[in-house]
Design a protein around this motif. Sequence first.
Motif, short mmCIF file in Angstrom:
data_model
loop_
_atom_site.label_atom_id
_atom_site.label_comp_id
_atom_site.label_asym_id
_atom_site.label_seq_id
_atom_site.Cartn_x
_atom_site.Cartn_y
_atom_site.Cartn_z
N SER A 137 -17.26 95.65 85.67
CA SER A 137 -18.60 95.57 85.10
C SER A 137 -19.67 96.18 85.99
O SER A 137 -20.81 96.36 85.55
CB SER A 137 -18.96 94.10 84.81
N VAL A 138 -19.31 96.52 87.21
CA VAL A 138 -20.27 97.11 88.16
C VAL A 138 -19.96 98.57 88.42
O VAL A 138 -20.86 99.37 88.70
CB VAL A 138 -20.26 96.29 89.49
N ARG A 139 -18.70 98.94 88.31
CA ARG A 139 -18.24 100.29 88.66
C ARG A 139 -19.00 101.36 87.88
O ARG A 139 -19.10 101.29 86.66
CB ARG A 139 -16.73 100.40 88.38
N MET A 140 -19.55 102.32 88.62
CA MET A 140 -20.25 103.45 87.98
C MET A 140 -19.72 104.78 88.51
O MET A 140 -19.36 105.65 87.74
CB MET A 140 -21.76 103.35 88.24
N THR A 141 -19.68 104.92 89.83
CA THR A 141 -19.26 106.19 90.43
C THR A 141 -17.77 106.18 90.79
O THR A 141 -17.20 107.23 91.02
CB THR A 141 -20.05 106.48 91.72
N GLY A 142 -17.20 104.99 90.91
CA GLY A 142 -15.82 104.86 91.36
C GLY A 142 -15.70 104.72 92.86
O GLY A 142 -14.60 104.55 93.38
N PHE A 143 -16.81 104.76 93.57
CA PHE A 143 -16.83 104.55 95.02
C PHE A 143 -17.49 103.20 95.26
O PHE A 143 -18.71 103.05 95.15
CB PHE A 143 -17.57 105.69 95.71
N HIS A 144 -16.69 102.18 95.58
CA HIS A 144 -17.17 100.80 95.54
C HIS A 144 -18.35 100.49 96.47
O HIS A 144 -19.21 99.70 96.08
CB HIS A 144 -16.02 99.80 95.73
N PRO A 145 -18.47 101.08 97.66
CA PRO A 145 -19.66 100.75 98.47
C PRO A 145 -20.96 101.20 97.81
O PRO A 145 -21.96 100.46 97.82
CB PRO A 145 -19.42 101.50 99.79
N VAL A 146 -20.96 102.36 97.22
CA VAL A 146 -22.17 102.86 96.55
C VAL A 146 -22.42 102.07 95.28
O VAL A 146 -23.55 101.65 95.00
CB VAL A 146 -22.06 104.38 96.26
N ASP A 147 -21.37 101.83 94.49
CA ASP A 147 -21.55 101.05 93.26
C ASP A 147 -22.07 99.65 93.57
O ASP A 147 -22.97 99.14 92.88
CB ASP A 147 -20.23 100.96 92.48
N GLY A 148 -21.54 99.04 94.62
CA GLY A 148 -22.00 97.72 95.01
C GLY A 148 -23.44 97.72 95.51
O GLY A 148 -24.22 96.83 95.19
N ALA A 149 -23.80 98.73 96.29
CA ALA A 149 -25.17 98.83 96.80
C ALA A 149 -26.16 99.07 95.67
O ALA A 149 -27.25 98.48 95.65
CB ALA A 149 -25.26 99.95 97.84
N LEU A 150 -25.79 99.91 94.72
CA LEU A 150 -26.67 100.14 93.57
C LEU A 150 -26.85 98.87 92.75
O LEU A 150 -27.95 98.55 92.30
CB LEU A 150 -26.13 101.27 92.69
N PHE A 151 -25.76 98.11 92.59
CA PHE A 151 -25.84 96.83 91.90
C PHE A 151 -26.78 95.88 92.64
O PHE A 151 -27.65 95.26 92.04
CB PHE A 151 -24.44 96.20 91.77
#
Length: 178
Positions: A63-77
Amino acid sequence: MTAAQVNQARVAAQTRLDVLPLRLAHVRGVATAAAALRGHFDVITGDCLVAAAWLHDIGHAPSVRMTGFHPVDGALFARREGFHELVVSLVAFHSGAPAEARERGISAFSAFSEPPQRVLDALTFCDLTTGPDGSTVAAHDRLQEVLQRYEPDDPVHRAVYCSRDELLATVERVHGWI
C-alpha cells in the motif's frame, strides 16, 4: 516530534505491514532496539529515532510502494503523513540506502536532507543487529543472511557486498558509545 508521532509510526507500520508478517516482526525488533538507544539523544531526536525504526521498512508494504525502492517509498510516505523531517531523512538514508540507490541507478536522494551521522548510525545499528524474525543477531550474521537471500546480480546483494565493511564499522561505532 512527540510521543504521539512514535505511536502514529507504530500504528502505521503495524497496519501497513500486517500483510508481511516477517517484515513486521523485524520492524518490531528494530523499534525495540531503538527504544533502548533513545536515551543517548535529546527527547526529540530519541523520539525521531524510534519513529524511524517503526517506519524504516514501511516502503516494502504494497500500500506504500511507489518506486519499488523501499527507503525512498518509506520516506515519501513519512513526509506525506506529516512526520518530523528527521524521521523522513532517517528512513531515506537507513542502512546504506545510498549505496543501493547507486546500484539501482536511482538519484532520488536530493529530495531528502542527510540526517546527523550519530542518529543515522543508531538506526543502522538497530536494523543490522535485528534478524528477520525480530531477534537480536550479530551484524555480520545479518549481512550474511541478506547476501544469501538475494542473488549476486541483485542490486541489494551488490550494495551490501560493496558496503559491508562500512556497515560493520557503523555497528562498531555505536558499540563504542552504548
